[in-house]
Motif scaffolding. Structure first.
Motif, PDB file in Angstrom:
ATOM      1  N   PHE A  29     -38.185 -29.671 -30.389  1.00 39.51           N
ATOM      2  CA  PHE A  29     -37.522 -29.421 -28.898  1.00 39.51           C
ATOM      3  C   PHE A  29     -38.310 -28.251 -28.329  1.00 39.51           C
ATOM      4  O   PHE A  29     -38.648 -27.352 -29.183  1.00 39.51           O
ATOM      5  CB  PHE A  29     -36.041 -29.167 -28.866  1.00 39.51           C
ATOM      6  N   THR A  30     -38.329 -28.205 -26.993  1.00 47.22           N
ATOM      7  CA  THR A  30     -38.580 -27.081 -26.464  1.00 47.22           C
ATOM      8  C   THR A  30     -37.343 -26.121 -26.277  1.00 47.22           C
ATOM      9  O   THR A  30     -36.227 -26.995 -26.466  1.00 47.22           O
ATOM     10  CB  THR A  30     -39.261 -27.368 -24.883  1.00 47.22           C
ATOM     11  N   PRO A  31     -37.620 -24.983 -25.986  1.00 50.51           N
ATOM     12  CA  PRO A  31     -36.183 -24.108 -25.574  1.00 50.51           C
ATOM     13  C   PRO A  31     -35.337 -24.874 -24.617  1.00 50.51           C
ATOM     14  O   PRO A  31     -34.040 -25.029 -24.671  1.00 50.51           O
ATOM     15  CB  PRO A  31     -36.743 -22.734 -25.268  1.00 50.51           C
ATOM     16  N   ALA A  32     -35.936 -25.449 -23.427  1.00 48.15           N
ATOM     17  CA  ALA A  32     -35.188 -26.067 -22.526  1.00 48.15           C
ATOM     18  C   ALA A  32     -34.526 -27.183 -22.916  1.00 48.15           C
ATOM     19  O   ALA A  32     -33.402 -27.729 -22.556  1.00 48.15           O
ATOM     20  CB  ALA A  32     -36.049 -26.499 -21.155  1.00 48.15           C
ATOM     21  N   GLN A  33     -35.098 -28.162 -23.779  1.00 47.76           N
ATOM     22  CA  GLN A  33     -34.480 -29.424 -24.417  1.00 47.76           C
ATOM     23  C   GLN A  33     -33.438 -29.032 -25.150  1.00 47.76           C
ATOM     24  O   GLN A  33     -32.182 -29.686 -24.994  1.00 47.76           O
ATOM     25  CB  GLN A  33     -35.569 -30.178 -25.098  1.00 47.76           C
ATOM     26  N   ALA A  34     -33.608 -28.200 -26.085  1.00 45.78           N
ATOM     27  CA  ALA A  34     -32.649 -27.696 -27.104  1.00 45.78           C
ATOM     28  C   ALA A  34     -31.506 -27.094 -26.223  1.00 45.78           C
ATOM     29  O   ALA A  34     -30.175 -27.520 -26.706  1.00 45.78           O
ATOM     30  CB  ALA A  34     -32.981 -26.403 -27.995  1.00 45.78           C
ATOM     31  N   ALA A  35     -31.741 -26.088 -25.241  1.00 42.44           N
ATOM     32  CA  ALA A  35     -30.549 -25.669 -24.422  1.00 42.44           C
ATOM     33  C   ALA A  35     -29.648 -26.821 -23.654  1.00 42.44           C
ATOM     34  O   ALA A  35     -28.371 -26.581 -23.641  1.00 42.44           O
ATOM     35  CB  ALA A  35     -31.048 -24.759 -23.362  1.00 42.44           C
ATOM     36  N   GLY A  36     -30.372 -27.953 -23.086  1.00 39.77           N
ATOM     37  CA  GLY A  36     -29.774 -28.901 -22.450  1.00 39.77           C
ATOM     38  C   GLY A  36     -28.970 -29.673 -23.421  1.00 39.77           C
ATOM     39  O   GLY A  36     -27.800 -30.285 -23.086  1.00 39.77           O
ATOM     40  N   LEU A  37     -29.350 -29.938 -24.539  1.00 38.28           N
ATOM     41  CA  LEU A  37     -28.654 -30.737 -25.778  1.00 38.28           C
ATOM     42  C   LEU A  37     -27.497 -30.033 -26.042  1.00 38.28           C
ATOM     43  O   LEU A  37     -26.443 -30.365 -26.323  1.00 38.28           O
ATOM     44  CB  LEU A  37     -29.473 -31.022 -26.771  1.00 38.28           C
ATOM     45  N   ALA A  38     -27.823 -28.714 -26.252  1.00 37.24           N
ATOM     46  CA  ALA A  38     -26.580 -27.591 -26.798  1.00 37.24           C
ATOM     47  C   ALA A  38     -25.497 -27.625 -26.072  1.00 37.24           C
ATOM     48  O   ALA A  38     -24.380 -27.446 -26.282  1.00 37.24           O
ATOM     49  CB  ALA A  38     -27.190 -26.518 -27.069  1.00 37.24           C
ATOM     50  N   ALA A  39     -25.677 -27.784 -24.430  1.00 35.84           N
ATOM     51  CA  ALA A  39     -24.763 -27.745 -23.377  1.00 35.84           C
ATOM     52  C   ALA A  39     -23.454 -28.749 -23.662  1.00 35.84           C
ATOM     53  O   ALA A  39     -22.217 -28.412 -23.362  1.00 35.84           O
ATOM     54  CB  ALA A  39     -25.104 -27.740 -22.173  1.00 35.84           C
ATOM     55  N   GLU A  47     -26.812 -36.963 -35.997  1.00 37.61           N
ATOM     56  CA  GLU A  47     -28.238 -36.474 -36.180  1.00 37.61           C
ATOM     57  C   GLU A  47     -28.872 -35.528 -35.207  1.00 37.61           C
ATOM     58  O   GLU A  47     -29.749 -34.692 -35.634  1.00 37.61           O
ATOM     59  CB  GLU A  47     -29.115 -38.054 -35.945  1.00 37.61           C
ATOM     60  N   GLN A  48     -28.505 -35.760 -34.210  1.00 36.32           N
ATOM     61  CA  GLN A  48     -29.125 -34.616 -33.022  1.00 36.32           C
ATOM     62  C   GLN A  48     -28.347 -33.117 -33.164  1.00 36.32           C
ATOM     63  O   GLN A  48     -28.973 -32.300 -33.095  1.00 36.32           O
ATOM     64  CB  GLN A  48     -28.691 -34.976 -31.501  1.00 36.32           C
ATOM     65  N   ILE A  49     -27.089 -33.169 -33.679  1.00 36.07           N
ATOM     66  CA  ILE A  49     -26.380 -31.838 -33.778  1.00 36.07           C
ATOM     67  C   ILE A  49     -27.084 -31.376 -35.014  1.00 36.07           C
ATOM     68  O   ILE A  49     -27.372 -30.170 -35.257  1.00 36.07           O
ATOM     69  CB  ILE A  49     -24.984 -32.205 -34.446  1.00 36.07           C
ATOM     70  N   ARG A  50     -27.378 -32.019 -36.130  1.00 33.62           N
ATOM     71  CA  ARG A  50     -28.163 -31.580 -37.294  1.00 33.62           C
ATOM     72  C   ARG A  50     -29.593 -30.991 -36.923  1.00 33.62           C
ATOM     73  O   ARG A  50     -29.829 -30.125 -37.409  1.00 33.62           O
ATOM     74  CB  ARG A  50     -28.536 -32.583 -38.332  1.00 33.62           C
ATOM     75  N   GLU A  51     -30.231 -31.805 -36.237  1.00 32.78           N
ATOM     76  CA  GLU A  51     -31.506 -31.313 -35.760  1.00 32.78           C
ATOM     77  C   GLU A  51     -31.264 -29.995 -34.863  1.00 32.78           C
ATOM     78  O   GLU A  51     -32.059 -29.031 -35.064  1.00 32.78           O
ATOM     79  CB  GLU A  51     -32.253 -32.455 -34.684  1.00 32.78           C
ATOM     80  N   LEU A  52     -30.212 -29.876 -33.823  1.00 31.56           N
ATOM     81  CA  LEU A  52     -30.112 -28.765 -33.237  1.00 31.56           C
ATOM     82  C   LEU A  52     -29.879 -27.502 -34.292  1.00 31.56           C
ATOM     83  O   LEU A  52     -30.498 -26.250 -34.015  1.00 31.56           O
ATOM     84  CB  LEU A  52     -28.783 -28.768 -32.549  1.00 31.56           C
ATOM     85  N   ARG A  53     -28.896 -27.834 -35.238  1.00 31.90           N
ATOM     86  CA  ARG A  53     -28.799 -26.773 -36.133  1.00 31.90           C
ATOM     87  C   ARG A  53     -29.958 -26.199 -37.177  1.00 31.90           C
ATOM     88  O   ARG A  53     -30.096 -25.293 -37.440  1.00 31.90           O
ATOM     89  CB  ARG A  53     -27.740 -27.276 -37.216  1.00 31.90           C
ATOM     90  N   ARG A  54     -30.790 -27.211 -37.355  1.00 34.55           N
ATOM     91  CA  ARG A  54     -31.900 -27.309 -37.919  1.00 34.55           C
ATOM     92  C   ARG A  54     -32.886 -26.065 -37.094  1.00 34.55           C
ATOM     93  O   ARG A  54     -33.445 -25.047 -37.689  1.00 34.55           O
ATOM     94  CB  ARG A  54     -32.909 -28.352 -38.117  1.00 34.55           C
ATOM     95  N   HIS A  55     -32.900 -26.362 -35.789  1.00 34.20           N
ATOM     96  CA  HIS A  55     -33.605 -25.488 -35.104  1.00 34.20           C
ATOM     97  C   HIS A  55     -33.062 -24.059 -34.864  1.00 34.20           C
ATOM     98  O   HIS A  55     -33.774 -22.982 -34.958  1.00 34.20           O
ATOM     99  CB  HIS A  55     -33.601 -25.992 -33.406  1.00 34.20           C
TER     100      HIS A  55
END
Length: 89
Positions: A29-39, A47-55
């Protein structure tokens, strides 16, 4: 270790630029993509939560690298990731 012993551009294991490049290349992800998903991370598939935690794990060391890089686009990407990291689950 780079903070305490310094970097060595002749050895990729001790090169700030190599470590930075390897880390940024690994992120999906880019920082903007990660921030958008994290919101709204609580509503995401596991799976996406895992990917955010991996990041979050992969970017843990970036703050310590920022001071070793000259101002420029790569340094700005690290700064963006250090700010975004605080938002990740």
């Amino acid at each position: 270790m780079i903070d305490q012993l310094g970097h060595d551009d002749t050895d990729p294991d001790w090169s700030t630029e190599s470590l930075t490049s390897d880390t940024l290349d690994t992120l999906a992800f880019t920082p903007a993509q990660a921030a958008g998903l994290a919101a709204g991370w609580r509503g995401l598939p596991i799976e996406q939560i895992r990917e955010l935690r991996r990041h979050k794990d992969l970017t843990a060391h970036l703050e310590s690298l920022v001071g070793h890089l000259a101002p420029g686009p790569v340094r700005e990407r690290l700064v963006a990731w250090t700010e975004t990291r605080l938002l990740l689950p």
